[in-house]
Design an enzyme around this catalytic site. Structure first.
Site, PDB file in Angstrom:
ATOM      1  N   LYS A  81       4.996  18.094 -17.997  1.00  0.00           N
ATOM      2  CA  LYS A  81       5.340  18.919 -17.286  1.00  0.00           C
ATOM      3  C   LYS A  81       6.818  18.785 -16.919  1.00  0.00           C
ATOM      4  O   LYS A  81       7.710  19.731 -17.060  1.00  0.00           O
ATOM      5  CB  LYS A  81       4.547  19.353 -16.079  1.00  0.00           C
ATOM      6  CG  LYS A  81       3.095  19.804 -16.130  1.00  0.00           C
ATOM      7  CD  LYS A  81       2.968  21.094 -16.707  1.00  0.00           C
ATOM      8  CE  LYS A  81       3.420  22.020 -15.936  1.00  0.00           C
ATOM      9  NZ  LYS A  81       3.366  23.511 -16.409  1.00  0.00           N
ATOM     10  N   TYR A  98       0.338  13.988 -18.138  1.00  0.00           N
ATOM     11  CA  TYR A  98       0.324  15.378 -17.567  1.00  0.00           C
ATOM     12  C   TYR A  98       1.641  15.563 -17.046  1.00  0.00           C
ATOM     13  O   TYR A  98       2.365  16.410 -17.309  1.00  0.00           O
ATOM     14  CB  TYR A  98      -0.954  15.827 -16.642  1.00  0.00           C
ATOM     15  CG  TYR A  98      -0.808  16.987 -15.888  1.00  0.00           C
ATOM     16  CD1 TYR A  98      -0.457  18.157 -16.595  1.00  0.00           C
ATOM     17  CD2 TYR A  98      -0.354  16.963 -14.497  1.00  0.00           C
ATOM     18  CE1 TYR A  98      -0.271  19.448 -15.923  1.00  0.00           C
ATOM     19  CE2 TYR A  98      -0.227  18.061 -13.900  1.00  0.00           C
ATOM     20  CZ  TYR A  98      -0.039  19.474 -14.445  1.00  0.00           C
ATOM     21  OH  TYR A  98      -0.034  20.460 -13.632  1.00  0.00           O
ATOM     22  N   THR A 141       4.899  21.704 -11.234  1.00  0.00           N
ATOM     23  CA  THR A 141       4.029  21.114 -10.430  1.00  0.00           C
ATOM     24  C   THR A 141       4.737  20.155  -9.566  1.00  0.00           C
ATOM     25  O   THR A 141       5.874  19.548 -10.126  1.00  0.00           O
ATOM     26  CB  THR A 141       2.917  20.492 -11.112  1.00  0.00           C
ATOM     27  OG1 THR A 141       2.327  19.729 -10.218  1.00  0.00           O
ATOM     28  CG2 THR A 141       3.364  19.760 -12.233  1.00  0.00           C
ATOM     29  N   ASP A 142       4.360  19.938  -8.420  1.00  0.00           N
ATOM     30  CA  ASP A 142       4.740  18.723  -7.749  1.00  0.00           C
ATOM     31  C   ASP A 142       4.891  17.341  -8.306  1.00  0.00           C
ATOM     32  O   ASP A 142       5.425  16.171  -7.772  1.00  0.00           O
ATOM     33  CB  ASP A 142       4.460  18.754  -6.199  1.00  0.00           C
ATOM     34  CG  ASP A 142       3.028  18.693  -5.935  1.00  0.00           C
ATOM     35  OD1 ASP A 142       2.218  18.365  -7.093  1.00  0.00           O
ATOM     36  OD2 ASP A 142       2.531  18.713  -4.681  1.00  0.00           O
ATOM     37  N   GLU A 143       3.816  17.262  -9.058  1.00  0.00           N
ATOM     38  CA  GLU A 143       3.494  15.983  -9.814  1.00  0.00           C
ATOM     39  C   GLU A 143       4.629  15.368 -10.569  1.00  0.00           C
ATOM     40  O   GLU A 143       4.599  14.155 -10.730  1.00  0.00           O
ATOM     41  CB  GLU A 143       2.085  16.062 -10.851  1.00  0.00           C
ATOM     42  CG  GLU A 143       0.953  16.339 -10.044  1.00  0.00           C
ATOM     43  CD  GLU A 143      -0.321  16.015 -10.588  1.00  0.00           C
ATOM     44  OE1 GLU A 143      -1.296  16.443 -10.139  1.00  0.00           O
ATOM     45  OE2 GLU A 143      -0.342  14.897 -11.251  1.00  0.00           O
TER      46      GLU A 143
HETATM   47  P1  NAD Z   1      -5.914  25.963 -16.020  1.00  0.00           P
HETATM   48  O1  NAD Z   1      -6.158  24.657 -16.742  1.00  0.00           O
HETATM   49  O2  NAD Z   1      -7.078  26.602 -14.920  1.00  0.00           O
HETATM   50  O3  NAD Z   1      -5.515  27.079 -16.872  1.00  0.00           O
HETATM   51  C1  NAD Z   1      -4.517  26.892 -17.925  1.00  0.00           C
HETATM   52  C2  NAD Z   1      -4.801  28.160 -18.986  1.00  0.00           C
HETATM   53  O4  NAD Z   1      -3.921  28.040 -19.965  1.00  0.00           O
HETATM   54  C3  NAD Z   1      -6.091  28.287 -19.485  1.00  0.00           C
HETATM   55  O5  NAD Z   1      -6.570  29.806 -19.423  1.00  0.00           O
HETATM   56  C4  NAD Z   1      -6.059  27.930 -20.776  1.00  0.00           C
HETATM   57  O6  NAD Z   1      -6.915  28.649 -21.946  1.00  0.00           O
HETATM   58  C5  NAD Z   1      -4.655  28.241 -21.299  1.00  0.00           C
HETATM   59  N1  NAD Z   1      -3.956  27.405 -22.467  1.00  0.00           N
HETATM   60  C6  NAD Z   1      -4.084  26.096 -22.390  1.00  0.00           C
HETATM   61  N2  NAD Z   1      -3.552  25.767 -23.459  1.00  0.00           N
HETATM   62  C7  NAD Z   1      -2.931  26.994 -24.264  1.00  0.00           C
HETATM   63  C8  NAD Z   1      -2.413  27.010 -25.341  1.00  0.00           C
HETATM   64  N3  NAD Z   1      -1.769  26.122 -26.348  1.00  0.00           N
HETATM   65  N4  NAD Z   1      -1.958  28.293 -25.716  1.00  0.00           N
HETATM   66  C9  NAD Z   1      -2.164  29.279 -24.686  1.00  0.00           C
HETATM   67  N5  NAD Z   1      -3.077  29.079 -23.777  1.00  0.00           N
HETATM   68  C10 NAD Z   1      -3.164  27.917 -23.480  1.00  0.00           C
HETATM   69  O7  NAD Z   1      -4.577  25.758 -15.194  1.00  0.00           O
HETATM   70  P2  NAD Z   1      -4.126  26.211 -13.942  1.00  0.00           P
HETATM   71  O8  NAD Z   1      -4.512  25.002 -12.715  1.00  0.00           O
HETATM   72  O9  NAD Z   1      -4.181  27.588 -13.494  1.00  0.00           O
HETATM   73  O10 NAD Z   1      -2.539  26.004 -13.765  1.00  0.00           O
HETATM   74  C11 NAD Z   1      -1.618  26.883 -14.406  1.00  0.00           C
HETATM   75  C12 NAD Z   1      -0.420  26.386 -14.339  1.00  0.00           C
HETATM   76  O11 NAD Z   1       0.209  26.185 -13.033  1.00  0.00           O
HETATM   77  C13 NAD Z   1       0.189  25.038 -15.101  1.00  0.00           C
HETATM   78  O12 NAD Z   1       1.442  25.221 -15.956  1.00  0.00           O
HETATM   79  C14 NAD Z   1      -0.123  23.998 -14.159  1.00  0.00           C
HETATM   80  O13 NAD Z   1       0.615  22.967 -14.438  1.00  0.00           O
HETATM   81  C15 NAD Z   1       0.506  24.524 -13.059  1.00  0.00           C
HETATM   82  N6  NAD Z   1       0.214  23.961 -11.540  1.00  0.00           N
HETATM   83  C16 NAD Z   1      -1.231  24.071 -11.266  1.00  0.00           C
HETATM   84  C17 NAD Z   1      -1.469  23.463  -9.989  1.00  0.00           C
HETATM   85  C18 NAD Z   1      -2.753  23.306  -9.541  1.00  0.00           C
HETATM   86  O14 NAD Z   1      -3.225  22.963  -8.536  1.00  0.00           O
HETATM   87  N7  NAD Z   1      -3.908  23.681 -10.430  1.00  0.00           N
HETATM   88  C19 NAD Z   1      -0.430  23.249  -9.099  1.00  0.00           C
HETATM   89  C20 NAD Z   1       0.963  23.341  -9.486  1.00  0.00           C
HETATM   90  C21 NAD Z   1       1.214  23.711 -10.674  1.00  0.00           C
HETATM   91  O1  DAU Z   2      -0.319  18.512  -7.302  1.00  0.00           O
HETATM   92  C1  DAU Z   2      -0.401  19.571  -8.197  1.00  0.00           C
HETATM   93  C2  DAU Z   2      -1.385  19.137  -9.195  1.00  0.00           C
HETATM   94  O2  DAU Z   2      -2.627  19.192  -8.442  1.00  0.00           O
HETATM   95  C3  DAU Z   2      -1.507  20.045 -10.473  1.00  0.00           C
HETATM   96  O3  DAU Z   2      -0.032  20.118 -11.119  1.00  0.00           O
HETATM   97  C4  DAU Z   2      -2.655  19.768 -11.501  1.00  0.00           C
HETATM   98  O4  DAU Z   2      -2.564  20.734 -12.390  1.00  0.00           O
HETATM   99  C5  DAU Z   2      -4.075  19.837 -10.669  1.00  0.00           C
HETATM  100  O5  DAU Z   2      -4.801  19.358 -11.271  1.00  0.00           O
HETATM  101  C6  DAU Z   2      -3.785  19.074  -9.288  1.00  0.00           C
HETATM  102  O6  DAU Z   2      -3.706  17.320  -9.738  1.00  0.00           O
HETATM  103  P1  DAU Z   2      -4.362  16.318  -9.015  1.00  0.00           P
HETATM  104  O7  DAU Z   2      -4.576  15.095  -9.718  1.00  0.00           O
HETATM  105  O8  DAU Z   2      -3.825  16.086  -7.704  1.00  0.00           O
HETATM  106  O9  DAU Z   2      -5.971  17.064  -8.618  1.00  0.00           O
HETATM  107  P2  DAU Z   2      -7.207  16.473  -8.995  1.00  0.00           P
HETATM  108  O10 DAU Z   2      -8.218  17.879  -8.107  1.00  0.00           O
HETATM  109  O11 DAU Z   2      -7.682  16.096 -10.244  1.00  0.00           O
HETATM  110  O12 DAU Z   2      -7.279  15.461  -7.673  1.00  0.00           O
HETATM  111  C7  DAU Z   2      -7.153  15.808  -6.422  1.00  0.00           C
HETATM  112  C8  DAU Z   2      -7.441  14.266  -5.823  1.00  0.00           C
HETATM  113  O13 DAU Z   2      -8.583  13.916  -5.865  1.00  0.00           O
HETATM  114  C9  DAU Z   2      -6.780  13.140  -6.631  1.00  0.00           C
HETATM  115  O14 DAU Z   2      -6.135  12.031  -5.468  1.00  0.00           O
HETATM  116  C10 DAU Z   2      -7.884  12.327  -7.393  1.00  0.00           C
HETATM  117  C11 DAU Z   2      -8.899  12.544  -6.603  1.00  0.00           C
HETATM  118  N1  DAU Z   2     -10.254  12.874  -7.134  1.00  0.00           N
HETATM  119  C12 DAU Z   2     -10.201  13.982  -8.135  1.00  0.00           C
HETATM  120  C13 DAU Z   2     -11.272  13.936  -9.019  1.00  0.00           C
HETATM  121  C14 DAU Z   2     -11.472  15.057 -10.028  1.00  0.00           C
HETATM  122  C15 DAU Z   2     -11.305  12.027  -6.909  1.00  0.00           C
HETATM  123  O15 DAU Z   2     -11.186  11.318  -6.146  1.00  0.00           O
HETATM  124  N2  DAU Z   2     -12.450  12.141  -7.659  1.00  0.00           N
HETATM  125  C16 DAU Z   2     -12.503  12.963  -8.693  1.00  0.00           C
HETATM  126  O16 DAU Z   2     -13.501  13.173  -9.344  1.00  0.00           O
END
Ligand code: NAD
Ligand code: DAU
Length: 353
Positions: A165, A161, A135-137
């Site tokens: 990562k 988190y 992730t970019d985080e």
């Molecule tokens: P998500 O939370 O929707 O899904 C995670 C999946 O992993 C789930 O199906 C869960 O059951 C499984 N999991 C969790 N713990 C586990 C374990 N111990 N063993 C086996 N499976 C397990 O996550 P997502 O948003 O789809 O993100 C997927 C990947 O992409 C992550 O590595 C996250 O860091 C990365 N990522 C997410 C975003 C985003 O915006 N969502 C952006 C950049 C990178």
């Molecule tokens: O940048 C990549 C990341 O994006 C991924 O690695 C993470 O897995 C994914 O969850 C996401 O992280 P963020 O923290 O950016 O996403 P989130 O949807 O939780 O929040 C987006 C923005 O909105 C952030 O500035 C917090 C704000 N927010 C979020 C929630 C849930 C609110 O203002 N209210 C809320 O209830």
């Protein structure tokens, strides 16, 4: 990189949001590959996300926990995976603030278990690939309107988190340096789209608008994120898996920065139209709430490397992507109702009420 037409690919976290789009793409696009989806089915994992492809002959689901070392070694031995696309993770920042250890277990120890098992099976070969999805985080926060995250930006994680990562990324790279382990990493910006669990901003707000519940905006809402449609992320993953260079990192982003409050107002207007509600009805649900501790001000990705070297760029505009996303949630009310019953209610109560 293994170019065998009949390779066995382990995809971890395939029942989650991004993972399900990646599994579907690989299963349907590469009928000669055998795709193994390993997922613990935590609250975020949902096999309903893959209902349409579960009977495909090249797809196998394995339920299990990547934190369980002997189980991970056993499945590598049993299935002889040629490559890994590792997405399984605890992924929600707010949950990591409440329970950091769960994030260390899955994101750090789980990743190490996979690295160890792959290293044991693969030995010193360069024909395999361990693709770590990050992730970019990990880069921390950018100053408003200034600069972008490049592949050279120093790591500076803010949340547990992001720290977990970052730690897993460091371990993957250390295996490359120490053991010449064949890895590639991508760091992506915020994804949105169908099957996104409604604890994250966009699906949470879609669900609350449908139910006419308040929209909890953290702080002043002037935080910026760079949004990418999930299927464009899956396309990038396909490309990097097949064409990315060993030991390289590629940033993936949408060239699409939005202040939260502007995005939320856009979503409100769109949903008023789609739900035939009065203009401004959803916007009136906006409620400013306590800020997230350690809240990163701005994320923005420089995705020029993957664009220049591999020819990737987002194919879906934000307008199209958001509209498709809202339509999906409106057409899949059962999915939303299922995932928001039970333990979701407890989480929501604790986080927002
Ligand atoms: P998500 O939370 O929707 O899904 C995670 C999946 O992993 C789930 O199906 C869960 O059951 C499984 N999991 C969790 N713990 C586990 C374990 N111990 N063993 C086996 N499976 C397990 O996550 P997502 O948003 O789809 O993100 C997927 C990947 O992409 C992550 O590595 C996250 O860091 C990365 N990522 C997410 C975003 C985003 O915006 N969502 C952006 C950049 C990178
Ligand atoms: O940048 C990549 C990341 O994006 C991924 O690695 C993470 O897995 C994914 O969850 C996401 O992280 P963020 O923290 O950016 O996403 P989130 O949807 O939780 O929040 C987006 C923005 O909105 C952030 O500035 C917090 C704000 N927010 C979020 C929630 C849930 C609110 O203002 N209210 C809320 O209830």
């Amino acid at each position: 990189m293994n170019t065998r037409a009949n390779q066995r690919i382990l995809i971890t976290g395939g029942a989650g949001f991004i993972g399900s789009h990646v599994v579907r793409r690989f299963v349907l696009k590469y009928p000669n590959y055998k795709v193994y989806n390993l997922d613990a089915l935590t609250y975020a994992g949902n096999l309903e996300n893959l209902k349409d492809i579960e009977k495909e002959p090249n797809y196998t689901f394995i339920k299990g926990d990547i934190v369980d070392t002997s189980f991970v070694f056993e499945i590598f031995e049993k299935y002889q995976f040629d490559s890994v696309i590792h997405l399984a993770a605890e992924s929600h920042v707010d949950r990591s603030i409440e329970d950091p250890l769960a994030f260390v277990k899955t994101n750090v120890i789980g990743t190490l278990n996979l690295l160890q098992a792959a290293k044991k099976l693969w030995g010193n070969t360069v024909n395999n690939r361990f693709y770590h999805i990050s992730t970019d985080e990990v880069y921390g926060s950018l100053i408003e309107n200034k600069s972008l995250f490049t592949e050279e930006t120093a790591y500076d994680p803010s949340s547990p988190y992001a720290a977990s990562k970052a730690s897993s990324d460091h371990f993957v790279r250390s295996y490359g340096k120490t053991y010449d382990f064949p890895y590639v990493i991508t760091n992506c910006s915020n994804n949105y789209g169908p099957n996104h669990f409604p604890e994250k901003l966009i699906p949470l707000f879609i669900n609350n608008i449908i139910n006419k519940e308040t929209l909890p905006v953290y702080g002043d809402g002037n935080y910026t994120r760079d949004w990418l449609f999930v299927e464009d992320h899956a396309i990038a993953i396909d490309l990097v898996f097949h064409k990315g260079k060993n030991h390289e990192t590629y940033n993936i982003g949408g060239f699409n920065e939005w202040k939260n409050i502007d995005l939320i107002k856009t979503l409100c207007r769109l949903m008023d139209q789609k739900l035939y509600r009065e203009d401004g009805e959803s916007e009136r649900l906006i409620t400013y709430v306590k800020d997230r501790p350690g809240h990163d001000l701005r994320y923005a990705i420089d995705a020029n490397k993957i664009n220049k070297e591999l020819g990737w760029k987002p194919s879906v505009t934000f307008e199209e992507g958001l509209s498709k996303t809202v339509d999906w949630y409106l057409d899949n009310k059962d999915w939303l109702d299922n995932v928001t019953s039970g333990s979701y209610k407890e989480y929501y109560q604790k986080q927002y009420l």
